[in-house]
Design a protein around this motif. Structure first.
Motif, short mmCIF file in Angstrom:
data_model
loop_
_atom_site.label_atom_id
_atom_site.label_comp_id
_atom_site.label_asym_id
_atom_site.label_seq_id
_atom_site.Cartn_x
_atom_site.Cartn_y
_atom_site.Cartn_z
N VAL A 1 24.38 -17.62 2.41
CA VAL A 1 24.78 -17.30 3.79
C VAL A 1 23.84 -16.22 4.35
CG1 VAL A 1 26.62 -16.26 5.16
CG2 VAL A 1 27.18 -17.98 3.44
N HIS B 1 33.16 -15.28 13.07
CA HIS B 1 34.30 -15.60 12.19
C HIS B 1 34.72 -14.31 11.48
CE1 HIS B 1 36.22 -17.11 8.49
NE2 HIS B 1 36.55 -18.15 9.22
N THR C 1 28.67 -18.03 -0.28
CA THR C 1 30.07 -18.42 -0.12
C THR C 1 30.33 -19.67 -0.96
OG1 THR C 1 30.32 -17.40 2.05
CG2 THR C 1 31.84 -19.16 1.54
N PRO D 1 35.77 -23.12 3.21
CA PRO D 1 35.22 -21.94 2.55
C PRO D 1 36.32 -21.26 1.73
CG PRO D 1 35.64 -21.48 4.88
CD PRO D 1 35.93 -22.94 4.66
N THR E 1 31.78 -19.55 13.03
CA THR E 1 30.55 -18.92 13.53
C THR E 1 29.88 -19.79 14.60
OG1 THR E 1 29.30 -19.92 11.71
CG2 THR E 1 30.11 -17.67 11.39
N SER F 1 30.12 -24.27 6.94
CA SER F 1 30.89 -25.37 6.33
C SER F 1 30.16 -26.70 6.46
CB SER F 1 32.27 -25.47 6.99
OG SER F 1 33.02 -24.30 6.78
#
Ligand code: PPY
Length: 222
Positions: free
Chosen positions: A92, A120, A188, A59, A146, A17
Motif C-alpha cells: 500500500v 478511508h 494490507t 481488507p 480511498t 481492494s
C-alpha cells in the motif's frame, strides 16, 4: 451454493481492494466470472451471504496499524460467517491526489488553501508523519474507500484525497505528493470470502482468522 458469477470488492475502481482482487483472481477472471465494485465493506458481506456474489475480497489487517475494524466486526457478527478461502497481500503506497484546480490554488495560496482531506479511515494512522507537517489545519473526513475519496476531491477545489495511484487513472485527479505513508513497507492483508455451506468444515485460514479475532479481543479488553 450460488449460481452467481460475480466477484465483488470495495469500489469504486481504483481502490486497493481492486488491486487485491486482480492480484488473486487475475486481471480478467477466468470461467465467465465478472468483477463488481460495491460501495461498502458491509455491502460485500451482504452480497456473499445472500448469494449475489460468488466471492468477495475484503481488507482485513494492515502491517502498520492493524485491524480493519469494519471487517473484524462483520466477521464477528455475520451469521453464519462466510468461509475464508484465500488471502493476498497488497503493498500500500498512498498518494495525495487533487483536482487540477486545487493544485493551482495550493500553488497560489499554499497548503492552507486545502480545507478537507478525504480518505478511508484506515489511512490516517498510516500517514501520521506526512499529515503532521502538511494540511494540519484541514478537516479529515473518513469515507467508504480511498477511490471514493478521489471522486470527492475531483469535485472539490478545497480538498485533496489520500488514495492509490490507481485512482488517478480512473478519476480526473492529479498527484500532489507520492508515497506519503509513514512506513515504506506498508502491506494490507485481504481475505477472499465465499458463502458458508451448512456443515462445511472450517478451513485452516478460517482458524487462523479466528485466532486473530480472539487475540484482538484480548488486546482491546486489556
Ligand atoms: O479504500 C480502499 O482502497 C480499500 O481497499 C480499503 C483500504 C484502505 C487503506 C488501506 C488498505 C485498504
Amino acid at each position: 451454493m450460488t449460481n452467481s458469477k460475480l466477484i465483488a470488492y470495495l469500489g469504486p475502481p481504483g481502490t486497493y481492494s481492486q488491486r487485491a482482487v486482480t492480484q488473486y483472481f487475475g486481471k480478467t477472471p477466468s470461467g465467465h466470472y465478472e468483477y463488481v465494485p460495491l460501495n461498502t465493506i458491509a455491502d460485500c458481506f451482504t452480497a456473499v451471504q445472500d448469494g449475489t456474489a460468488a466471492y468477495v475480497v475484503v481488507p482485513f489487517s494492515n502491517s502498520s496499524n492493524g485491524p480493519v475494524k469494519f471487517t473484524y466486526d462483520l466477521l464477528r457478527t455475520t451469521e453464519p460467517r462466510p468461509s475464508i478461502i484465500g488471502e493476498t497481500q497488497v503493498k500500500v503506497e498512498h498518494y495525495i491526489l487533487a483536482a487540477p484546480a486545487t493544485l493551482q490554488r495550493i500553488e497560489q495560496g499554499g497548503e492552507d488553501a486545502v480545507r478537507t482531506v478525504y480518505s478511508h479511515p484506515q489511512v490516517w494512522g498510516q500517514c501520521t508523519q506526512y499529515l503532521t507537517s502538511h494540511f494540519s489545519n484541514a478537516a479529515r473526513i473518513s469515507v467508504d474507500s480511498t477511490a471514493y475519496a478521489a471522486t470527492l476531491a475531483e469535485k472539490d477545489e478545497n480538498a485533496v484525497a489520500i488514495a492509490s495511484i490507481a485512482a488517478a487513472d480512473v478519476f480526473h485527479v492529479e498527484v500532489y505528493a507520492a508515497e506519503v505513508q509513514d512506513n515504506q513497507d506498508n502491506y494490507t492483508r485481504f481475505l477472499v470470502l465465499e458463502r458458508y455451506v451448512n456443515g462445511a468444515e472450517r478451513t485452516e485460514l478460517d482458524q487462523s482468522v479466528d485466532m486473530e479475532l480472539v487475540r484482538w479481543d484480548r488486546v482491546t479488553a486489556a
